[in-house]
Design a protein around this motif. Structure first.
Motif, PDB file in Angstrom:
ATOM      1  N   GLU A 194       0.826  -1.205   0.000  1.00 11.72           N
ATOM      2  CA  GLU A 194       0.000   0.000   0.000  1.00 11.72           C
ATOM      3  C   GLU A 194       0.862   1.259   0.000  1.00 11.72           C
ATOM      4  N   ILE A 223      -6.140   9.131  -0.541  1.00 13.34           N
ATOM      5  CA  ILE A 223      -7.115   8.069  -0.245  1.00 13.34           C
ATOM      6  C   ILE A 223      -6.413   6.757   0.104  1.00 13.34           C
ATOM      7  N   THR A 224      -5.406   6.392  -0.701  1.00 10.85           N
ATOM      8  CA  THR A 224      -4.665   5.140  -0.465  1.00 10.85           C
ATOM      9  C   THR A 224      -3.977   5.153   0.894  1.00 10.85           C
ATOM     10  N   GLN A 226      -4.669   7.092   3.565  1.00 16.04           N
ATOM     11  CA  GLN A 226      -5.632   7.135   4.667  1.00 16.04           C
ATOM     12  C   GLN A 226      -6.266   5.772   4.915  1.00 16.04           C
ATOM     13  N   ASN A 227      -6.575   5.059   3.842  1.00  8.38           N
ATOM     14  CA  ASN A 227      -7.137   3.708   3.988  1.00  8.38           C
ATOM     15  C   ASN A 227      -6.138   2.777   4.669  1.00  8.38           C
ATOM     16  N   ALA A 228      -4.866   2.911   4.305  1.00  7.82           N
ATOM     17  CA  ALA A 228      -3.827   2.061   4.909  1.00  7.82           C
ATOM     18  C   ALA A 228      -3.706   2.335   6.408  1.00  7.82           C
ATOM     19  N   ASN A 230      -6.064   3.427   8.348  1.00  9.17           N
ATOM     20  CA  ASN A 230      -7.268   2.876   8.988  1.00  9.17           C
ATOM     21  C   ASN A 230      -7.210   1.360   9.092  1.00  9.17           C
ATOM     22  N   ASP A 231      -6.697   0.724   8.043  1.00  8.13           N
ATOM     23  CA  ASP A 231      -6.637  -0.752   8.020  1.00  8.13           C
ATOM     24  C   ASP A 231      -5.519  -1.305   8.886  1.00  8.13           C
ATOM     25  N   ARG A 238       3.198   4.057   9.578  1.00  6.29           N
ATOM     26  CA  ARG A 238       2.119   5.023   9.808  1.00  6.29           C
ATOM     27  C   ARG A 238       2.601   6.459   9.564  1.00  6.29           C
TER      28      ARG A 238
END
Length: 301
Positions: A194, A223-224, A226-228, A230-231, A238
């Protein structure tokens, strides 16, 4: 006197040549003898293997296959074990043959075949003596087949699921800790994938050739990343994702049309403040502070 010395020297030289030649002949004979013995041994082994393979005595084949397996001769053991799995099906020996076949395939690094055989073992003998290790080794085979982070990570996801299945079926299993560590390691690989995706979007920047469905690369990076986050909230990457988000928001504001610039510069400024609060000692703190200054300058203008 001088002639005598020369004659003696020549004799010594000739003797040395003869000695070297003799040693070479002896070594050649030894080498030939060794090669002959090795060839004879292999011929004998091949003859014995063929005799066993053609034999109709399953017990004889079973014991010979076990011996080959114990010696690590997996390539020779596999054909015998494949035959024995069918012949010995439903017997105690059949259970062991199926497990040995899976282990032999694993030993030959045929991980796809091994994972299927381990799966077949667990489905056939869910209460068998090797059931736990068979279930664990399904994940282990998939783990060995996982690609580097830049490539498609479908096998990595499958390996994580296989280890999770093992933990669900054997919550107190002897391989519990190993399975958990493997899962963490594989998740790190997914996070790395990611991160590489997000970084690629950032590096593409204002290039629109790949944005055939609208949007732009900086938005895709945000988007990529932020999703990472969150996941994978506890990922070691981070902060790296946060850096990409901060930089992308600033660059996005820079390239925006006038109607969107005020809002996007404000969003970028808020992101920079949030980044400094969360990572006060970051190597990119000065970058964040410089962005804040530029965002404020735009608001004044």
């Amino acid at each position: 006197m001088l002639l005598s010395l020369k004659t003696e020297a020549n004799l010594l030289r000739i003797s040395g040549i003869i000695l070297i030649f003799a040693v070479q002949i002896v070594n050649m004979k030894k080498s030939f003898l060794l090669s002959f013995c090795v060839a004879l041994l292999f011929s004998s082994c091949a003859h014995e293997y063929n005799a066993v393979y053609k034999s109709t005595d399953p017990e004889y084949k079973y014991e010979f296959a076990k011996e080959l397996f114990a010696k690590g001769k997996f390539g020779n053991a596999i054909p015998l074990l494949q035959e024995l799995v069918t012949i010995q099906k439903g017997t105690e020996n059949g259970q062991e043959c199926l497990y040995m076949l899976a282990k032999a395939e694993y030993g030959m690094k045929d991980y796809e075949a091994a994972s299927e055989t381990f799966r077949k073992y667990y489905q056939s003998y869910p209460k068998g003596i090797y059931a736990e290790m068979a279930q664990f080794n399904i994940g282990q085979c998939l783990y060995e087949s996982t690609p580097e982070p830049r490539l498609d990570q479908t096998p990595t996801i499958a390996a994580i699921q296989a280890y999770q299945d093992y933990l669900d079926l054997f919550p107190d299993g002897k391989m519990k800790e190993v399975a958990q560590n493997r899962m963490f390691e594989l998740q790190d690989k997914l996070v790395k994938k990611e991160f590489l995706n997000a970084k690629l979007y950032y590096n593409l920047g204002s290039y629109f050739g790949n944005c055939t469905s609208g949007g732009n690369n900086y938005e895709a990076c945000i988007i990529t990343a932020q999703n990472a986050i969150n996941d994978y909230p506890y990922s070691k990457l981070r902060e790296d994702f946060a850096i990409l988000i901060m930089k992308s928001k600033y660059e996005l504001a820079q390239m925006s049309i006038e109607q969107k610039k005020v809002q996007r510069f404000q969003d970028a400024e808020d992101e920079c403040y949030g980044f400094i609060n969360q990572y006060p000692d970051s190597k990119e703190r000065k970058t964040a502070e410089a962005y804040i200054k530029k965002c404020k300058q735009y608001a004044k203008d």
